[in-house]
Design an enzyme around this catalytic site. Structure first.
Site, PDB file in Angstrom:
ATOM      1  N   HIS A 175       0.803  -1.216   0.000  1.00 27.86           N
ATOM      2  CA  HIS A 175       0.000   0.000   0.000  1.00 27.86           C
ATOM      3  C   HIS A 175       0.843   1.277   0.000  1.00 27.86           C
ATOM      4  CE1 HIS A 175      -3.693   2.075  -0.276  1.00 27.86           C
ATOM      5  NE2 HIS A 175      -3.218   2.939   0.576  1.00 27.86           N
ATOM      6  N   ARG A 222     -10.521 -10.407 -11.885  1.00 26.26           N
ATOM      7  CA  ARG A 222      -9.254  -9.847 -12.348  1.00 26.26           C
ATOM      8  C   ARG A 222      -8.249 -10.982 -12.483  1.00 26.26           C
ATOM      9  NH1 ARG A 222      -6.418  -7.099  -7.012  1.00 26.26           N
ATOM     10  NH2 ARG A 222      -4.894  -6.476  -8.562  1.00 26.26           N
ATOM     11  N   ARG A 223      -7.074 -10.664 -12.962  1.00 28.27           N
ATOM     12  CA  ARG A 223      -5.951 -11.609 -13.037  1.00 28.27           C
ATOM     13  C   ARG A 223      -6.309 -12.908 -13.752  1.00 28.27           C
ATOM     14  NH1 ARG A 223      -5.011 -10.877  -6.811  1.00 28.27           N
ATOM     15  NH2 ARG A 223      -3.341  -9.357  -6.728  1.00 28.27           N
ATOM     16  N   TYR A 244       1.565   5.048  -2.508  1.00 26.01           N
ATOM     17  CA  TYR A 244       1.881   6.431  -2.151  1.00 26.01           C
ATOM     18  C   TYR A 244       3.270   6.839  -2.614  1.00 26.01           C
ATOM     19  CZ  TYR A 244      -2.578   6.811  -0.132  1.00 26.01           C
ATOM     20  OH  TYR A 244      -3.937   6.854  -0.011  1.00 26.01           O
ATOM     21  N   HIS A 251      -9.674   0.532 -11.011  1.00 24.76           N
ATOM     22  CA  HIS A 251      -9.279   1.540 -10.006  1.00 24.76           C
ATOM     23  C   HIS A 251      -7.788   1.857 -10.123  1.00 24.76           C
ATOM     24  CE1 HIS A 251      -8.483   3.386  -6.117  1.00 24.76           C
ATOM     25  NE2 HIS A 251      -7.613   2.430  -5.875  1.00 24.76           N
ATOM     26  N   PHE A 252      -7.021   0.789 -10.214  1.00 24.83           N
ATOM     27  CA  PHE A 252      -5.572   0.879 -10.291  1.00 24.83           C
ATOM     28  C   PHE A 252      -5.139   1.672 -11.532  1.00 24.83           C
ATOM     29  CE2 PHE A 252      -1.536  -1.603 -10.927  1.00 24.83           C
ATOM     30  CZ  PHE A 252      -0.970  -1.271  -9.722  1.00 24.83           C
ATOM     31  N   HIS A 253      -5.893   1.491 -12.626  1.00 25.67           N
ATOM     32  CA  HIS A 253      -5.551   2.218 -13.851  1.00 25.67           C
ATOM     33  C   HIS A 253      -5.986   3.682 -13.792  1.00 25.67           C
ATOM     34  CE1 HIS A 253      -4.537  -1.734 -15.409  1.00 25.67           C
ATOM     35  NE2 HIS A 253      -3.851  -1.101 -16.339  1.00 25.67           N
TER      36      HIS A 253
END
Lengths: 552, 49
Positions: A222, A438-439, A226, A373-375
């Site tokens: 996580h 996913r994955r 950041y 979300h990650f993208h």
């Protein structure tokens, strides 16, 4: 003469450009793999030459998520440090050492992935087992980045020795916060790789404790997010105000936000493990609360950005409630690309709050919503900001100027990227809410009715992925142009100043012992009891699985 | 009396140096509202399932 104006020597520029080259080569390789994945998931495209889906998925994640980001960030941060606090020859030698150690590690891991010996995805979850060289390669990348950490720490230390009683320059302060966070969090991933994965992959031990490995991974995973985001925030807080012709809203507020990120980014890894058995729900709850504390510095940042724009606009004479919005340099790619990254962070942040909420996590967990979300966070907010930085940083480094042509191409690239991401990330979010995993490679799941609902969105991802790949090609052209073709000249290294007559920044904000102490105490509080519990009450460890995808 | 004058003067100086951030207030409120609404939407989905 150029060095005098940009504040960077030729030697500094060569160092930073080396990091940029790795960044943009990674963009091409990783982006191509992303395109192939979206095509495979339409069900109408098969990979040639026996290449596996999980092989390209691993290349995509490792090369973009770990390599591109780390090289860009460390290179960018070296540029910021050289500009604001200077870099000695000895420090530069160590900076080069960090580059080479990271590059050797990257090449070693990449070869293993390309040979199909490490199809373990970028999270390398056990019990999938890769070739040991993959783990050694990752270790080198982390060790190389640690060298960069200590170079940055030493740069600020030396500056402070010469400027006793003065505040460190804001950007240097931010770089050191980011590298402190990186150093503390990578201790977790180093521990799991060195103590668990390497002996297990070498066959020295037969079993691995899955939950311990995942907990140590997410202790790192996580704050990794950041580590990507804070360099974008550096540009938003301290560079964009200069580009729009304004000043920093508040030096103190910017420093406070970064301190809060240092404190709250690490003791939150359990929100990635909410559906993982074996962790006491009480501790998951505590870490979710701490996760929500990270929202505070992000909202401080949102406020600070709007305030910077409004104050600057009003100073230029724009009136009315939103008249100031018109003053923003909408046709300057150095502003437009990062600004669109900021806009993307609004839905991205909303998605993050949903992911971290216990009940909602059950709706979206392990669905392609998370990938969407990650993208939005990494591949839009962070990357568009990095592209925006590139449009002034590369000309600064190569002694060239950003001209009209590159500005227009940059604006086009940003729009292409946004359109592509709208389709790709949007489709991922919607398919995820309908349960698409996913994955995973394409499957109709034996003709299941639910899987049939996803196919339209999978085409949407392929359309978006194709548009994004065009965006990558434009960006690569832009990088080449700025490196070799743009007109020679002196481009400004934009660094904003604090407003006149602002309150002095409180000295406590630079009390490193205090903030590191609080960070360590909070990590110890959030992790010690659950971690001891995990070790004491774990089921038997798992033998390695090299098949069907790990090391096939 | 003199202290009231001084207070008044300080208030005047204070208000004249404060920037107008009404647009910022509305903008951050819209962002906050979006965060809450999207959270509630997915929470609704969780309850419905």
């Amino acid at each position: 003469m150029i060095a005098e104006k940009t504040g960077l020597s030729k030697a500094d520029s060569r160092l930073v450009m080396s990091f940029m080259w790795v960044t943009f080569i990674s963009l091409l390789i990783g982006g191509l793999m992303g395109l192939l994945q979206t095509l495979v998931r339409t069900g109408n495209f098969n990979l040639p030459f026996g290449i596996g889906y999980y092989q390209i998925l691993t290349v995509h994640g490792v090369i973009l998520g770990l390599v591109l980001t780390t090289f860009f960030i460390i290179g960018f941060q070296f540029a910021l440090m050289a500009k604001t606090v200077g870099m000695t020859n000895k420090q530069r030698k160590w900076a080069w050492a960090s580059f080479w150690v990271m590059l050797i590690g990257t090449i070693a891991s990449a070869i293993m992935i390309l040979l199909g010996k490490a199809s373990v995805l970028y999270t390398f979850y056990a019990p999938l087992k890769a070739h040991p060289i993959f783990y050694f390669g990752l270790t080198f990348v982390v060790v190389g980045s640690w060298i960069a950490c200590f170079v940055n720490f030493h740069q600020l230390y030396q500056w402070k020795k010469k400027h006793q009683g003065e505040h460190s320059p804001l950007l240097a302060f931010m770089v050191v916060i980011n590298m402190l966070m990186w150093f503390i969090c990578t201790l977790g991933v180093a521990a799991t790789v060195l103590i668990q994965f390497i002996p297990w992959s070498l066959g020295l031990v037969g079993e691995i404790n899955i939950l311990v490995s995942r907990t140590l991974f997410w202790y790192f995973g996580h704050p990794l997010v950041y580590f990507w985001l804070l360099p974008a925030y550096m540009a938003w807080y301290a560079i964009l105000p200069k580009i729009i012709g304004g000043k920093i809203f508040s030096d103190s507020l910017a420093r406070l936000a970064f301190i809060l990120f240092l404190i709250f980014s690490i003791p939150v890894g359990f929100h990635h493990q909410l559906l993982e058995p074996g962790i006491d729900p009480m501790w998951k709850y505590i870490q979710v609360v701490l996760t929500f504390a990270v929202i505070i510095p992000s909202l401080l940042t949102a406020f600070s950005m709007f305030a910077t724009f409004e104050i600057t606009g009003r100073q230029k004479g724009y009136t009315g409630l939103f008249g100031w919005f018109r003053h923003l340099p909408w046709k300057d790619v150095r502003f437009f690309a990062p600004f669109m990254g900021m806009v993307a962070f609004i839905p991205a942040g909303a998605g993050g709050i949903i992911n971290a909420s216990n009940q909602m996590n059950q709706v979206v967990h392990n669905t392609i919503w998370v990938t969407g979300h990650f993208h939005l966070t990494l591949a839009t907010t962070v990357i568009l900001t990095f592209f925006g930085i590139t449009y002034w940083l590369v000309p600064v480094l190569t002694g060239r100027k950003i001209d009209k042509k590159i500005n227009t191409l940059g604006m086009t690239q940003t729009i292409v990227w946004l359109v592509g991401m709208f389709f790709m990330s949007g489709s991922m979010h919607l398919a995820g809410l309908l349960g698409a995993p996913r994955r995973s490679a394409f499957s109709d799941y034996q003709g299941s009715a639910q899987a049939a609902e996803w196919i339209g969105y999978q085409y949407g991802q392929a359309i978006g992925g194709s548009i994004l790949f065009i965006g990558i090609l434009i960006m690569l052209y832009n990088f080449f142009y700025m490196t070799f073709k743009a007109p020679k000249g002196v481009e400004e290294f934009p660094i904003a100043e604090a407003p006149d007559g602002s309150e002095p920044t409180p000295l406590v904000l630079e009390n490193w012992k205090l903030w590191i102490g609080i960070t360590v105490v909070l990590i110890a509080f959030a992790y010690t009891i659950p971690f001891v519990d995990i070790i004491q009450n774990s089921p038997p460890g798992s033998p390695p699985f090299e098949w069907p995808i790990g090391n096939g | 009396m003199p202290s009231t004058n001084l207070k008044h003067q300080v208030e005047q100086e204070h208000s004249s140096s404060e920037p107008n951030l009404k647009g910022t207030l509305i903008s951050v409120s819209v962002v906050g509202g979006f965060l809450v609404l999207s959270w509630l939407a997915v929470f609704g989905l969780f309850l419905a399932r």
